[in-house]
Design an enzyme around this catalytic site. Sequence first.
Site, short mmCIF file in Angstrom:
data_model
loop_
_atom_site.label_atom_id
_atom_site.label_comp_id
_atom_site.label_asym_id
_atom_site.label_seq_id
_atom_site.Cartn_x
_atom_site.Cartn_y
_atom_site.Cartn_z
N PHE A 11 4.18 -9.71 -8.63
CA PHE A 11 5.12 -10.30 -8.15
C PHE A 11 4.56 -12.18 -7.82
O PHE A 11 5.13 -13.07 -8.60
CB PHE A 11 5.56 -9.89 -6.87
CG PHE A 11 6.40 -10.68 -5.72
CD1 PHE A 11 7.23 -11.59 -6.22
CD2 PHE A 11 6.18 -10.66 -4.49
CE1 PHE A 11 8.02 -12.58 -5.39
CE2 PHE A 11 6.74 -11.54 -3.44
CZ PHE A 11 7.61 -12.37 -3.91
N ASP A 31 -5.39 -7.81 -14.95
CA ASP A 31 -4.57 -6.97 -14.18
C ASP A 31 -4.60 -5.63 -14.87
O ASP A 31 -4.73 -5.65 -15.95
CB ASP A 31 -3.13 -7.41 -14.40
CG ASP A 31 -2.28 -7.02 -13.01
OD1 ASP A 31 -1.77 -7.80 -12.28
OD2 ASP A 31 -2.10 -5.57 -12.86
N LEU A 33 -2.17 -3.57 -14.21
CA LEU A 33 -0.81 -3.09 -14.39
C LEU A 33 -0.62 -1.77 -13.60
O LEU A 33 0.32 -0.92 -13.76
CB LEU A 33 -0.42 -2.63 -15.92
CG LEU A 33 -0.84 -3.91 -16.68
CD1 LEU A 33 -0.20 -3.44 -18.16
CD2 LEU A 33 0.26 -4.97 -16.44
N ILE A 52 -10.17 -4.49 -11.46
CA ILE A 52 -11.30 -5.46 -11.09
C ILE A 52 -12.38 -4.49 -10.11
O ILE A 52 -13.25 -4.96 -9.75
CB ILE A 52 -10.66 -6.41 -9.88
CG1 ILE A 52 -9.97 -5.59 -8.75
CG2 ILE A 52 -9.67 -7.33 -10.82
CD1 ILE A 52 -9.61 -6.72 -7.62
N ALA A 73 -4.83 -10.14 -7.23
CA ALA A 73 -4.96 -8.78 -7.37
C ALA A 73 -5.29 -7.85 -6.00
O ALA A 73 -6.25 -8.28 -5.37
CB ALA A 73 -6.07 -8.32 -8.36
N SER A 116 -3.81 -12.40 4.35
CA SER A 116 -2.84 -12.07 4.92
C SER A 116 -2.45 -12.48 6.16
O SER A 116 -3.27 -11.99 7.14
CB SER A 116 -2.23 -10.60 4.72
OG SER A 116 -1.20 -10.31 5.50
N TYR A 141 -6.06 -2.04 5.36
CA TYR A 141 -5.71 -3.30 4.38
C TYR A 141 -5.94 -4.48 5.06
O TYR A 141 -6.61 -5.40 4.56
CB TYR A 141 -4.11 -3.20 4.20
CG TYR A 141 -3.47 -4.23 3.63
CD1 TYR A 141 -3.73 -4.58 2.29
CD2 TYR A 141 -3.00 -5.24 4.26
CE1 TYR A 141 -2.97 -5.74 1.54
CE2 TYR A 141 -2.20 -6.40 3.71
CZ TYR A 141 -2.41 -6.55 2.36
OH TYR A 141 -1.95 -7.62 1.68
N1 LIG Z 1 3.94 -9.83 -0.57
C1 LIG Z 1 3.38 -10.20 0.43
O1 LIG Z 1 4.49 -10.63 1.37
C2 LIG Z 1 2.23 -10.54 0.57
C3 LIG Z 1 1.60 -11.23 2.09
C4 LIG Z 1 0.33 -11.37 2.25
C5 LIG Z 1 -0.43 -10.97 1.10
N2 LIG Z 1 0.01 -10.75 0.01
C6 LIG Z 1 -1.19 -10.66 -0.89
O2 LIG Z 1 -0.73 -11.31 -2.13
C7 LIG Z 1 -1.30 -10.63 -3.16
C8 LIG Z 1 -0.13 -10.34 -4.36
O3 LIG Z 1 0.80 -9.36 -3.80
P1 LIG Z 1 1.92 -9.14 -4.45
O4 LIG Z 1 3.09 -9.01 -3.44
O5 LIG Z 1 2.52 -10.17 -5.61
O6 LIG Z 1 1.80 -7.81 -4.92
P2 LIG Z 1 1.91 -7.10 -6.53
O7 LIG Z 1 1.54 -5.51 -6.32
O8 LIG Z 1 3.32 -7.31 -7.18
O9 LIG Z 1 0.71 -7.41 -7.29
C9 LIG Z 1 -0.53 -7.23 -7.17
C10 LIG Z 1 -1.11 -7.15 -8.64
O10 LIG Z 1 -2.51 -6.67 -8.65
C11 LIG Z 1 -2.79 -5.74 -9.55
N3 LIG Z 1 -3.71 -4.80 -9.21
C12 LIG Z 1 -3.66 -4.03 -8.30
N4 LIG Z 1 -4.93 -3.45 -8.19
C13 LIG Z 1 -5.53 -3.88 -9.12
C14 LIG Z 1 -6.98 -3.60 -9.80
N5 LIG Z 1 -7.69 -2.65 -9.19
N6 LIG Z 1 -7.60 -4.26 -10.88
C15 LIG Z 1 -6.66 -5.04 -11.20
N7 LIG Z 1 -5.39 -5.55 -10.84
C16 LIG Z 1 -4.90 -4.69 -9.94
C17 LIG Z 1 -1.19 -5.10 -9.75
O11 LIG Z 1 -0.98 -4.35 -10.96
C18 LIG Z 1 -0.50 -6.38 -9.45
O12 LIG Z 1 0.11 -6.74 -10.75
C19 LIG Z 1 -1.99 -9.29 -2.95
O13 LIG Z 1 -3.36 -9.93 -2.61
C20 LIG Z 1 -1.43 -9.16 -1.51
O14 LIG Z 1 -2.25 -8.68 -0.86
C21 LIG Z 1 1.19 -10.47 -0.18
#
Ligand SMILES: NC(=O)c1ccc[n+]([C@@H]2O[C@H](COP(=O)([O-])OP(=O)(O)OC[C@H]3O[C@@H](n4cnc5c(N)ncnc54)[C@H](O)[C@@H]3O)[C@@H](O)[C@H]2O)c1
Length: 309
Positions: A11, A31, A33, A52, A73, A116, A141
């Site tokens: 996202f 990624d 996926l 990763i 990620a 976060s 987390y």
């Molecule tokens: N959405 C929120 O409100 C929010 C708030 C605070 C922090 N974050 C952080 O922002 C970042 C992105 O979050 P998001 O909401 O876009 O989530 P998301 O799940 O859409 O994106 C995470 C991506 O990381 C990839 N991924 C997961 N594990 C992986 C691995 N082992 N190797 C390679 N790729 C991997 C997933 O396939 C995905 O495309 C994360 O670090 C999350 O902790 C998000």
Amino acid sequence: MRILVTGGAGFIASNVADAYVQAGHEVAVVDNLSSGFRENINPKARFYEQDIADPKVLDIFADFKPEVLNHHAAQISVPLSVDDPRGDARVNVMGWLNLLEGCRAHGIKRVLYVSSGGVVYGDPEQLPADETFPIRPESPYGIAKATGEHYLHFYSRQADFTYVTFRYGNVYGPRQVPHGEAGVVSIFIQSLMAGKAPTIFGDGSCIRDYVFVGDVVRANVLALGKGENVAVNIGTGIPTDVNQVYQAVQAAMKNQTPALSGPARRGDLKAIYLNASLAEKILGWKPEVRFMDGVKKTYEYFRDKAKGV
Ligand SMILES: NC(=O)c1ccc[n+]([C@@H]2O[C@H](COP(=O)([O-])OP(=O)(O)OC[C@H]3O[C@@H](n4cnc5c(N)ncnc54)[C@H](O)[C@@H]3O)[C@@H](O)[C@H]2O)c1
């Protein structure tokens, strides 16, 4: 610049990668996926399908030779981290250490790390939380995200790169998946679009800081050139509860379906919102999208996607 974006099929980072490509940077996405989608990956970005947590990720540094690492990620589910702390740490700690080893071995210049603000401060006594508040994560987390900040600081000294850590509020917007920390906006929209009444847990009074993904992307662009070894909150400072989120979604969709009510969820923090004045001072960043406008844009995205637009 040559920028390696991890999680760039997900996202937030897919929106960030789009902005980097748009600004003329050379971008590669890593990624696996697991929660991201191939269709989100910018077609002009090089794509490495790679976990990763596997040390093979180091080969990507040798191949792409990035100057900047933008690390999004992650395993993003708080409940999953509670059920399986080791699984969370495998990605959010060990995966991160693999990337930091890549930075050290390949002379990276700059790192942008995503932590976060929703979890590292725990349940503070006063709000809004600023960056001087004690770090007291209450879930694996949150512990992993906070630990990642410490490792980043350590490696920046070892390897002589500069960094900015973002402590995001609850990010929402186009491409959001209906899980993770801030999925509620997309959960409500997608259930109403499917003709189903969504469920509000407890009395709907849980307060969060909802920040639009377009604003978050701008912070990622600004931080390419500003900010030295600092952690900044990225939020609006506006407390919004779940009932208000649902009202905003109903208004955006012109849908008056009442929500169902369910039992309060164990472990949900009562309230968190963030003071982001340090980001304004250091990056010149301020949120620009009002919640109602952001919810509308998010709904329009899902509506158009469903129509195949
Ligand atoms: N959405 C929120 O409100 C929010 C708030 C605070 C922090 N974050 C952080 O922002 C970042 C992105 O979050 P998001 O909401 O876009 O989530 P998301 O799940 O859409 O994106 C995470 C991506 O990381 C990839 N991924 C997961 N594990 C992986 C691995 N082992 N190797 C390679 N790729 C991997 C997933 O396939 C995905 O495309 C994360 O670090 C999350 O902790 C998000």
